[in-house]
Design an enzyme around this catalytic site. Structure first.
Site, PDB file in Angstrom:
ATOM      1  NE  ARG A 109      -3.380  -2.915   0.575  1.00  0.00           N
ATOM      2  CZ  ARG A 109      -3.751  -4.085   1.094  1.00  0.00           C
ATOM      3  NH1 ARG A 109      -3.952  -5.118   0.320  1.00  0.00           N
ATOM      4  NH2 ARG A 109      -3.930  -4.222   2.383  1.00  0.00           N
ATOM      5  CG  HIS A 136      -0.799  -3.550   6.641  1.00  0.00           C
ATOM      6  ND1 HIS A 136      -1.807  -2.640   6.407  1.00  0.00           N
ATOM      7  CD2 HIS A 136      -1.306  -4.771   6.297  1.00  0.00           C
ATOM      8  CE1 HIS A 136      -2.868  -3.286   5.931  1.00  0.00           C
ATOM      9  NE2 HIS A 136      -2.595  -4.570   5.856  1.00  0.00           N
ATOM     10  CD  GLN A 139      -4.114  -6.895   9.493  1.00  0.00           C
ATOM     11  OE1 GLN A 139      -4.617  -6.780   8.394  1.00  0.00           O
ATOM     12  NE2 GLN A 139      -4.733  -7.534  10.485  1.00  0.00           N
ATOM     13  CG  ASP A 225       2.456 -11.085   6.323  1.00  0.00           C
ATOM     14  OD1 ASP A 225       1.522 -11.587   5.679  1.00  0.00           O
ATOM     15  OD2 ASP A 225       2.911  -9.943   6.093  1.00  0.00           O
ATOM     16  CB  CYS A 265      -2.210  -9.401   8.388  1.00  0.00           C
ATOM     17  SG  CYS A 265      -1.021  -9.896   7.119  1.00  0.00           S
ATOM     18  NE  ARG A 293      -7.188  -3.578   8.397  1.00  0.00           N
ATOM     19  CZ  ARG A 293      -6.697  -3.782   7.170  1.00  0.00           C
ATOM     20  NH1 ARG A 293      -6.216  -4.960   6.830  1.00  0.00           N
ATOM     21  NH2 ARG A 293      -6.636  -2.785   6.291  1.00  0.00           N
TER      22      ARG A 293
HETATM   23  N1  NVA Z   1       3.025  -8.473   3.983  1.00  0.00           N
HETATM   24  C1  NVA Z   1       1.866  -8.687   3.137  1.00  0.00           C
HETATM   25  C2  NVA Z   1       0.632  -8.268   3.854  1.00  0.00           C
HETATM   26  C3  NVA Z   1      -0.652  -8.474   3.071  1.00  0.00           C
HETATM   27  C4  NVA Z   1      -1.860  -7.952   3.800  1.00  0.00           C
HETATM   28  C5  NVA Z   1       2.040  -7.915   1.833  1.00  0.00           C
HETATM   29  O1  NVA Z   1       2.537  -6.796   1.871  1.00  0.00           O
HETATM   30  O2  NVA Z   1       1.668  -8.461   0.771  1.00  0.00           O
HETATM   31  N1   CP Z   2      -4.704  -8.008   5.716  1.00  0.00           N
HETATM   32  C1   CP Z   2      -4.978  -7.289   4.617  1.00  0.00           C
HETATM   33  O1   CP Z   2      -4.618  -6.124   4.486  1.00  0.00           O
HETATM   34  O2   CP Z   2      -5.720  -7.959   3.701  1.00  0.00           O
HETATM   35  P1   CP Z   2      -6.021  -7.494   2.199  1.00  0.00           P
HETATM   36  O3   CP Z   2      -4.725  -7.571   1.436  1.00  0.00           O
HETATM   37  O4   CP Z   2      -7.024  -8.499   1.708  1.00  0.00           O
HETATM   38  O5   CP Z   2      -6.570  -6.103   2.226  1.00  0.00           O
END
Ligand code: NVA
Ligand code: CP
Length: 310
Positions: A109, A136, A139, A225, A265, A293
Site C-alpha cells: 500500500r 484499489h 477492494q 467513498d 469501501c 476482502r
Molecule cells: N479512497 C480512499 C480509500 C480508502 C480505503 C483512500 O485512498 O484513502
Molecule cells: N477499504 C480499505 O482498504 O480499508 P483499510 O484502509 O482499512 O485497509
C-alpha cells in the site's frame, strides 16, 4: 510459487486479469469462504510468506491479508515506512530485490502507482496492490464478489459512483470495461475521473452526470467513498465545501432500483459522503463487503502462487 508453475503474475491494477480469470477467482472465493465458514482447514500455503508493506494507514487491508494468509497455513511479515529502511530512502528497486528473495508474495500500500510498478519490475515474486493513489483493485474484487453473492452477475448492470474521481472510481471504470457493466459517475467539478489516468480505452463503460441523483437513477448498485483520500489531507477544507452535495442519502437511494445495494469501501464518515440512514440501512452491504476482502484475497493469493486448482 509452486515448482513447475513458472508464469509469474502481479496484481497491480484491475486490468491485470481477464474476465475469465475473474470468473475463476469469484468461484474460488465462494469455495474458500464456504470452507472457512464450515471450519474446514484449508492450508495450501504452508511455509509460504507474505510481506505486507504499508506506507499508508489500514485496518481492513492489514487484517484481511494477515488473517487470510495464516488461515491458508502461511506467515506474514509486516513492514511500514517508519520501521523499515523504506523510510530512510533505500531505493525501492533494492528493497524489491531483497524482500522478494526471502518471501513468496508481496502486498504493497503506497502513494504513486509508479512506485509499486518499480517494485514489481525488480521483484522475483508476485506483487499485489493494496491501494495506491490511482487504484484499489483488491477492494473492487471484494465489491464485485459481494454484488454477485447478493444479486448474481453484474454484466449489463449500472453502478452509480457518487463522489471523488479517485482510486476507487478509477478501478470501477477498469472493472466495467472488463466485465461489461456501466458506471454512472457524478463528481463535483474539478474532481472528475480522468480516463487516461484510469487506464481505460472504451468510454462506453461510463457516463458522467453533473447531478448525483441523476447518476443514481435506475442504478443496481450505489457506491461512494471518503471525500478526502489518504495523502490528500491538505485539501480537506476545500473538499468539504466542494463535496457538500455529494452525500448518498435516502433520496439518492430512492432514485435507484428498488432492490439497489449500497456499498462503501470503508472507513466511512456518516453525515459526509453517506447518511447514517443509508449506510446503516437495509440496502447497505458494507459489512459483507469488508469481510469479503479476506475471502477474495485468499483466492487471489492462491491463484498467484499456485495457479488454477483442480
Ligand atoms: N479512497 C480512499 C480509500 C480508502 C480505503 C483512500 O485512498 O484513502
Ligand atoms: N477499504 C480499505 O482498504 O480499508 P483499510 O484502509 O482499512 O485497509
Amino acid at each position: 510459487m509452486k515448482p513447475g508453475y513458472s508464469l509469474m503474475k502481479h496484481y497491480l491494477q484491475f486490468k491485470d486479469l481477464r474476465a475469465e480469470e475473474y470468473a475463476y477467482l469469484f468461484e474460488r472465493a465462494r469455495i474458500i469462504k464456504t470452507r472457512f465458514k464450515n471450519y474446514e482447514k484449508y492450508q495450501p500455503l504452508v511455509d509460504r510468506t507474505l510481506a505486507m508493506i504499508f506506507e499508508k494507514a489500514s485496518t481492513r487491508t492489514r487484517v484481511s491479508f494477515e488473517a487470510g494468509m495464516y488461515q491458508m497455513g502461511g506467515s506474514v511479515v509486516h513492514l511500514t515506512t517508519g520501521d523499515s529502511q523504506l523510510g530512510r530512502a533505500e531505493p525501492i528497486e533494492d528493497s524489491a530485490r531483497v524482500i522478494s528473495r526471502m518471501v513468496d508474495i508481496v502486498m504493497i500500500r503506497t502513494f504513486e502507482q509508479a512506485k509499486i510498478e518499480r517494485f514489481a519490475a525488480h521483484s522475483r515474486v508476485p506483487v499485489i496492490n493494496g491501494l495506491t493513489n490511482e487504484f484499489h483493485p483488491c477492494q473492487i474484487l471484494a465489491d464485485l464478489f459481494t454484488y454477485i453473492e447478493h444479486r448474481g452477475s453484474i454484466e449489463g448492470k449500472v453502478v452509480a459512483w457518487v463522489g471523488d474521481g479517485n482510486n476507487m472510481a478509477n478501478t470501477w471504470l477498469q472493472a466495467a470495461e472488463i466485465l461489461g457493466f456501466t458506471v454512472h459517475v457524478s463528481t463535483p467539478g474539478g474532481y472528475e475521473v480522468d480516463p487516461a489516468l484510469a487506464g481505460i480505452r472504451d468510454s462506453g463503460c461510463y457516463k458522467v452526470f453533473a447531478d448525483p441523483r441523476e447518476a443514481c437513477r435506475g442504478a443496481h448498485l450505489v457506491t461512494t467513498d471518503v471525500w478526502t483520500s489518504m495523502g490528500y489531507e491538505a485539501e480537506n477544507e476545500a473538499r468539504r465545501t466542494a463535496f457538500a452535495d455529494w452525500c448518498v442519502d435516502a433520496g439518492m437511494m430512492a432514485a435507484a432500483q428498488p432492490d439497489a445495494l449500497f456499498m462503501h469501501c470503508l472507513p466511512a464518515h456518516r453525515g459526509e459522503e453517506v447518511s447514517a440512514e443509508v449506510i446503516d440501512g437495509p440496502q447497505s452491504v458494507v459489512w459483507d463487503e469488508a469481510e469479503n476482502r479476506m475471502h477474495v484475497q485468499k483466492a487471489l493469493m492462491e491463484y498467484l502462487l499456485l495457479g488454477r486448482i483442480g
